[in-house]
Write a protein that holds these residues in place. Structure first.
Motif, PDB file in Angstrom:
ATOM      1  N   GLY A  22     -53.422  72.357  68.318  1.00  0.00           N
ATOM      2  CA  GLY A  22     -53.530  71.517  67.135  1.00  0.00           C
ATOM      3  C   GLY A  22     -53.268  72.347  65.888  1.00  0.00           C
ATOM      4  O   GLY A  22     -53.111  73.564  65.938  1.00  0.00           O
ATOM      5  N   LYS A  23     -53.248  71.678  64.788  1.00  0.00           N
ATOM      6  CA  LYS A  23     -52.868  72.322  63.528  1.00  0.00           C
ATOM      7  C   LYS A  23     -53.932  73.276  62.988  1.00  0.00           C
ATOM      8  O   LYS A  23     -53.606  74.266  62.342  1.00  0.00           O
ATOM      9  N   TRP A  24     -55.227  73.021  63.260  1.00  0.00           N
ATOM     10  CA  TRP A  24     -56.269  73.754  62.549  1.00  0.00           C
ATOM     11  C   TRP A  24     -57.224  74.579  63.403  1.00  0.00           C
ATOM     12  O   TRP A  24     -57.931  75.438  62.884  1.00  0.00           O
ATOM     13  N   LYS A  25     -57.307  74.360  64.695  1.00  0.00           N
ATOM     14  CA  LYS A  25     -58.331  75.046  65.489  1.00  0.00           C
ATOM     15  C   LYS A  25     -58.216  76.561  65.446  1.00  0.00           C
ATOM     16  O   LYS A  25     -59.208  77.250  65.219  1.00  0.00           O
ATOM     17  N   ALA A  26     -57.011  77.091  65.637  1.00  0.00           N
ATOM     18  CA  ALA A  26     -56.849  78.553  65.605  1.00  0.00           C
ATOM     19  C   ALA A  26     -57.164  79.100  64.220  1.00  0.00           C
ATOM     20  O   ALA A  26     -57.755  80.181  64.089  1.00  0.00           O
ATOM     21  N   VAL A  27     -56.809  78.358  63.181  1.00  0.00           N
ATOM     22  CA  VAL A  27     -57.099  78.772  61.799  1.00  0.00           C
ATOM     23  C   VAL A  27     -58.606  78.863  61.594  1.00  0.00           C
ATOM     24  O   VAL A  27     -59.125  79.859  61.061  1.00  0.00           O
ATOM     25  N   ILE A  28     -59.320  77.853  62.023  1.00  0.00           N
ATOM     26  CA  ILE A  28     -60.778  77.843  61.895  1.00  0.00           C
ATOM     27  C   ILE A  28     -61.383  78.982  62.701  1.00  0.00           C
ATOM     28  O   ILE A  28     -62.249  79.716  62.206  1.00  0.00           O
ATOM     29  N   LEU A  29     -60.922  79.150  63.920  1.00  0.00           N
ATOM     30  CA  LEU A  29     -61.478  80.192  64.786  1.00  0.00           C
ATOM     31  C   LEU A  29     -61.284  81.588  64.211  1.00  0.00           C
ATOM     32  O   LEU A  29     -62.195  82.413  64.263  1.00  0.00           O
ATOM     33  N   ILE A  30     -60.126  81.867  63.640  1.00  0.00           N
ATOM     34  CA  ILE A  30     -59.911  83.216  63.097  1.00  0.00           C
ATOM     35  C   ILE A  30     -60.817  83.470  61.897  1.00  0.00           C
ATOM     36  O   ILE A  30     -61.288  84.577  61.686  1.00  0.00           O
ATOM     37  N   LEU A  93     -56.622  87.367  71.149  1.00  0.00           N
ATOM     38  CA  LEU A  93     -55.536  86.397  71.051  1.00  0.00           C
ATOM     39  C   LEU A  93     -55.340  85.938  69.605  1.00  0.00           C
ATOM     40  O   LEU A  93     -54.219  85.885  69.095  1.00  0.00           O
ATOM     41  N   LEU A  94     -56.434  85.621  68.918  1.00  0.00           N
ATOM     42  CA  LEU A  94     -56.357  85.173  67.530  1.00  0.00           C
ATOM     43  C   LEU A  94     -55.764  86.251  66.631  1.00  0.00           C
ATOM     44  O   LEU A  94     -54.932  85.971  65.765  1.00  0.00           O
ATOM     45  N   LYS A  95     -56.171  87.492  66.842  1.00  0.00           N
ATOM     46  CA  LYS A  95     -55.636  88.602  66.043  1.00  0.00           C
ATOM     47  C   LYS A  95     -54.155  88.811  66.331  1.00  0.00           C
ATOM     48  O   LYS A  95     -53.372  89.112  65.417  1.00  0.00           O
ATOM     49  N   ALA A  96     -53.748  88.654  67.588  1.00  0.00           N
ATOM     50  CA  ALA A  96     -52.332  88.791  67.940  1.00  0.00           C
ATOM     51  C   ALA A  96     -51.501  87.692  67.279  1.00  0.00           C
ATOM     52  O   ALA A  96     -50.404  87.952  66.760  1.00  0.00           O
ATOM     53  N   ILE A  97     -52.009  86.462  67.267  1.00  0.00           N
ATOM     54  CA  ILE A  97     -51.311  85.354  66.606  1.00  0.00           C
ATOM     55  C   ILE A  97     -51.194  85.635  65.113  1.00  0.00           C
ATOM     56  O   ILE A  97     -50.132  85.441  64.506  1.00  0.00           O
TER      57      ILE A  97
END
Length: 115
Positions: A22-30, A93-97
């Motif tokens: 989705g558009k925001w989950k990874a953003v929120i998680l980081i 994973l989040l840091k790699a993205i």
């Protein structure tokens, strides 16, 4: 093939995207690599509407990635969000993205960095 609550995922990538897609989950998680109050998170994710942020946090909590803590000791009510142990497994994973995005921003001439 993977299955969660009768929903099928054809591969491990689709299973991963169930959690962070989705558009925001990874953003929120980081942003939640460090524990944050809701108001801090809202400031850091300023382009996300409050409704969307709340809904995404609820989904992340239901999936076991985020822990919500309500402090009721004195008004006004304060709510903290942080990654669970399960959520913390996503940090590499989040840091790699994030790093990939920074590298692309340097090389893709169409991208303008804004503050």
């Amino acid at each position: 093939m993977y299955c969660i609550d009768d929903k099928q995922f054809p591969c491990s990538t689709s299973l991963t995207m169930k959690y962070i897609g989705g558009k925001w989950k990874a953003v929120i998680l980081i942003h939640l690599i460090e524990k944050k109050r809701y108001s801090e998170l809202k400031k850091e994710c300023r382009v996300i509407t409050e409704r969307t942020l709340s809904l995404q946090l609820k989904e992340l909590e239901e999936d076991g990635l985020v822990k919500r803590t309500v402090h009721t000791s004195k008004p006004p009510l304060k709510v903290d969000y942080e990654l669970t142990d399960f959520g913390r497994t996503l940090i590499p994973l989040l840091k790699a993205i994030d790093q990939w995005g920074k590298e692309i921003a340097k090389t893709d001439k169409r991208i303008k960095v804004m503050k």
